[in-house]
Design a protein around this motif. Structure first.
Motif, PDB file in Angstrom:
ATOM      1  N   LYS A  34       0.838  -1.212   0.000  1.00 31.69           N
ATOM      2  CA  LYS A  34       0.000   0.000   0.000  1.00 31.69           C
ATOM      3  C   LYS A  34       0.866   1.253   0.000  1.00 31.69           C
ATOM      4  O   LYS A  34       0.557   2.241  -0.653  1.00 31.69           O
ATOM      5  N   THR A  44      -6.104   3.474  -5.927  1.00 32.75           N
ATOM      6  CA  THR A  44      -5.001   2.630  -5.512  1.00 32.75           C
ATOM      7  C   THR A  44      -5.613   1.353  -4.942  1.00 32.75           C
ATOM      8  O   THR A  44      -6.569   1.430  -4.168  1.00 32.75           O
ATOM      9  N   ASN A  77      -3.136   0.795   8.646  1.00 36.36           N
ATOM     10  CA  ASN A  77      -3.446   1.723   7.555  1.00 36.36           C
ATOM     11  C   ASN A  77      -3.313   3.195   7.932  1.00 36.36           C
ATOM     12  O   ASN A  77      -3.121   4.036   7.052  1.00 36.36           O
ATOM     13  N   PHE A  80      -0.296   5.180   6.622  1.00 31.77           N
ATOM     14  CA  PHE A  80      -0.157   5.169   5.166  1.00 31.77           C
ATOM     15  C   PHE A  80      -1.354   5.787   4.451  1.00 31.77           C
ATOM     16  O   PHE A  80      -1.392   5.840   3.238  1.00 31.77           O
ATOM     17  N   SER A  81      -2.332   6.231   5.217  1.00 34.03           N
ATOM     18  CA  SER A  81      -3.547   6.775   4.627  1.00 34.03           C
ATOM     19  C   SER A  81      -3.281   8.118   3.956  1.00 34.03           C
ATOM     20  O   SER A  81      -2.541   8.947   4.467  1.00 34.03           O
ATOM     21  N   LYS A  82      -3.892   8.283   2.814  1.00 29.96           N
ATOM     22  CA  LYS A  82      -3.808   9.561   2.098  1.00 29.96           C
ATOM     23  C   LYS A  82      -5.077  10.377   2.343  1.00 29.96           C
ATOM     24  O   LYS A  82      -5.337  11.353   1.664  1.00 29.96           O
ATOM     25  N   SER A  83      -5.864   9.938   3.306  1.00 32.63           N
ATOM     26  CA  SER A  83      -7.153  10.554   3.591  1.00 32.63           C
ATOM     27  C   SER A  83      -7.013  11.725   4.560  1.00 32.63           C
ATOM     28  O   SER A  83      -6.075  11.797   5.347  1.00 32.63           O
ATOM     29  N   PRO A  86      -7.589   9.805   8.637  1.00 30.75           N
ATOM     30  CA  PRO A  86      -7.061   8.442   8.601  1.00 30.75           C
ATOM     31  C   PRO A  86      -7.621   7.513   9.677  1.00 30.75           C
ATOM     32  O   PRO A  86      -7.621   6.298   9.504  1.00 30.75           O
TER      33      PRO A  86
END
Length: 190
Positions: A34, A44, A77, A80-83, A86
């Motif tokens: 990820k 992704t 996660n 590594f979240s692009k939100s 997160p």
């Protein structure tokens, strides 16, 4: 005449907590993938979901163990979240892992010809569940307009689910061969 020593073969024993090691390894692989997989047109693959779906199909955890898998997956996660939010991963991955476990428990092997497609079915439905929960949280937390949710976020959920369906199905069989070759066993039901 000289006698050759007798060779004794012991079948591999998985151990009581082998399922934890298998799940941890798959989640770690998912987190790494990820982190390094670039997005294409805003999409992704969610490698973490694919990996916990593979783990759940292999080990068949009970509901309590599935909750643990989902919480760990969500926690993995977060960095590594692009939100913009997160922490929504904790709830969404929990929901996805529980749905996957319930489906694995409810569905016998689903065959398309001689191919077991249960990994694909669980990968798709778990990704949709996780994605809907996550985007629902984002919509509420960020007060997003309904149009952004319907036309911007939901299509990404379903495209990601389609990609995860392929990933889960393709990677399940090599993982299954390795798991069974090393004396794999399902989770202890405590």
């Amino acid at each position: 005449m000289e006698q050759k020593p007798e060779l004794i073969h012991y079948e591999a024993k998985g151990g009581k907590y082998r399922w934890v090691a298998v799940t941890s390894l798959l989640l770690a692989i998912g987190a790494i993938l990820k982190m390094v997989t670039p997005g294409i047109a805003g999409v992704t693959p969610n490698w973490t979901i694919a990996m916990y779906c593979i783990a759940i199909n292999l080990i068949r955890p009970n509901l309590g163990q599935a909750i643990g898998i989902g919480l760990v997956a969500g926690a993995v996660n977060i960095p590594f979240s692009k939100s913009a939010f997160p922490y929504g991963n904790l709830v969404s991955e929990l929901a996805g892992a529980v749905v996957c476990t319930l489906l694995v428990s409810a569905l016998a092997e689903r065959k398309l010809g001689s191919l077991n497609i249960r990994p694909a079915v669980t990968g798709f439905l778990s990704t949709v569940t996780s994605g809907l929960v996550f985007t629902g949280i984002l919509k509420v937390v960020l007060s997003l307009p309904l149009e952004a949710y319907l036309y911007g976020m939901l299509p990404v959920v379903f495209v990601t689910a389609a990609i995860n369906t392929l990933i889960t199905q393709l990677l399940y069989f090599p993982a299954q061969r390795l798991f069974e070759a090393k004396g794999g066993a399902s989770c202890p039901k405590s």
